[in-house]
Design a protein around this motif. Structure first.
Motif, PDB file in Angstrom:
ATOM      1  N   ARG A 175      55.778 -10.842  85.682  1.00 23.43           N
ATOM      2  CA  ARG A 175      56.455 -11.981  86.294  1.00 23.43           C
ATOM      3  C   ARG A 175      56.715 -11.734  87.773  1.00 23.43           C
ATOM      4  N   PRO A 178      62.300 -12.867  91.647  1.00 19.41           N
ATOM      5  CA  PRO A 178      62.964 -13.952  92.375  1.00 19.41           C
ATOM      6  C   PRO A 178      63.292 -13.513  93.799  1.00 19.41           C
ATOM      7  N   ASP A 183      65.637 -19.091  92.530  1.00 19.21           N
ATOM      8  CA  ASP A 183      64.420 -18.732  91.798  1.00 19.21           C
ATOM      9  C   ASP A 183      64.699 -18.267  90.365  1.00 19.21           C
ATOM     10  N   ARG A 186      63.348 -20.120  87.248  1.00 16.15           N
ATOM     11  CA  ARG A 186      61.990 -19.953  86.736  1.00 16.15           C
ATOM     12  C   ARG A 186      61.907 -18.911  85.620  1.00 16.15           C
ATOM     13  N   HIS A 187      63.025 -18.283  85.311  1.00 21.08           N
ATOM     14  CA  HIS A 187      63.026 -17.195  84.334  1.00 21.08           C
ATOM     15  C   HIS A 187      63.797 -17.584  83.066  1.00 21.08           C
ATOM     16  N   ASN A 218      68.487 -20.799  83.417  1.00 20.49           N
ATOM     17  CA  ASN A 218      68.139 -21.555  82.224  1.00 20.49           C
ATOM     18  C   ASN A 218      68.959 -21.052  81.047  1.00 20.49           C
TER      19      ASN A 218
END
Length: 300
Positions: A175, A178, A183, A186-187, A218
């Motif tokens: 990956r 960040p 950022d 996005r994880h 998230n």
């Protein structure tokens, strides 16, 4: 024989002229002080105070009683505070509430040396993710963060609570790292739902220049315990935000990697909380001194 609590409630109420003021000195509620005085009056069969909505004043009998026991009560308090066992050593059950991750990682390792110095103290430690009511629940002390300083409770800062982003090397292998807190969206996020609020904890991260950016996480995995969040991150399940002192050993062992090293969130401080009492048990006093000294050594 009257209890010390009843006599002390009477003396402090007489000195301050109010149950509320006495309660602040004794780390009790005004209702508890009033109840103690009422029990004393009932037991000796004499009214000690004239009560009104605006004023608390001694009766003639109350003035005589205060004059007779005031100095003796101070002497008794001093004697109890100085001697807790026949040997004069701090002793008894030491009931402490600790935030699990910080308590296990930083306070529990102090216990062998503490018990070697004070062998008559018996620890009763509760590892729990909640802000306990020290006075109502009978705790001698608590260690953690986010406690409200209610009347009669004192705090001593032990360490700053700096929240950082971490993930395992295995998770990061395929990956992109960040570059900013934004950022993190996005994880896969490992987040915490507060037991008191029922809401997902949100963090505002700040860099050395004072720039502030919300940490966009998230809600992929929702847990309610920082230790579980740390272990989930070690297992490679995602990115999480935790207090640096809780994950520093994992970072040093290479189990976790700190992301965004220039960014952190402020979670206040990890503090030692204890009731302010006119008569503090020796077991509590030496515990406070021992823990504070240990953390002063760490930060020196």
């Amino acid at each position: 024989m009257e209890t010390l609590a009843n006599l002390e409630s009477f003396v402090r109420s007489a000195e301050t002229g109010s149950f509320s003021a006495a309660a602040r000195l004794l780390a009790l509620t005004p209702a508890a002080v009033s109840r103690n005085v009422a029990i004393l009056e009932r037991n000796i069969g004499v009214r000690l105070f004239q009560r009104s909505t605006r004023k608390l004043s001694l009766t003639e009998a109350g003035e005589s009683f205060l004059a007779n026991i005031g100095g003796n009560l101070e002497a008794l308090q001093t004697a109890i505070n100085a001697v807790t066992t026949d040997q004069g050593e701090p002793a008894g059950v030491l009931k402490v509430s600790l935030a699990p991750t910080f308590g296990i990682g930083h306070i529990l390792p102090l216990l062998p040396a503490f018990l070697a110095r004070y062998p008559l103290i018996r620890p009763e430690w509760h590892f729990e993710n909640r802000a306990v009511d020290l006075i109502a629940e009978g705790y001698d002390a608590a260690i953690g963060g986010g406690f409200e300083l209610t009347p009669g409770v004192i705090s001593r800062t032990l360490a700053p609570a700096e929240v950082v982003a971490v993930a395992s090397p295995a998770y990061l292998a395929q990956r992109t790292l960040p570059a900013s807190p934004a950022d993190l969206a996005r994880h896969i996020g490992i987040v915490m739902r507060g037991s008191r609020t029922g809401r997902i904890r949100q963090w505002l991260m700040r860099d050395g220049a004072g720039n502030e950016v919300p940490a966009s996480m998230n809600e992929s995995i929702v847990l309610n315990d920082p230790a579980a969040m740390r272990e989930a991150a070690v297992l490679g399940l995602g990115v999480t935000l935790l207090v640096l002192s809780d994950v520093q050993p994992n970072i040093q062992r290479g189990e976790l990697v700190r992301l965004l090293p220039d960014w952190q969130a402020d979670a206040g401080a990890i503090s030692l909380y204890y009731p302010s009492r006119t008569l503090m048990p020796a077991k509590t006093r030496v515990f406070i001194d021992f823990v504070v000294a240990a953390f002063e050594t760490k930060t020196a």
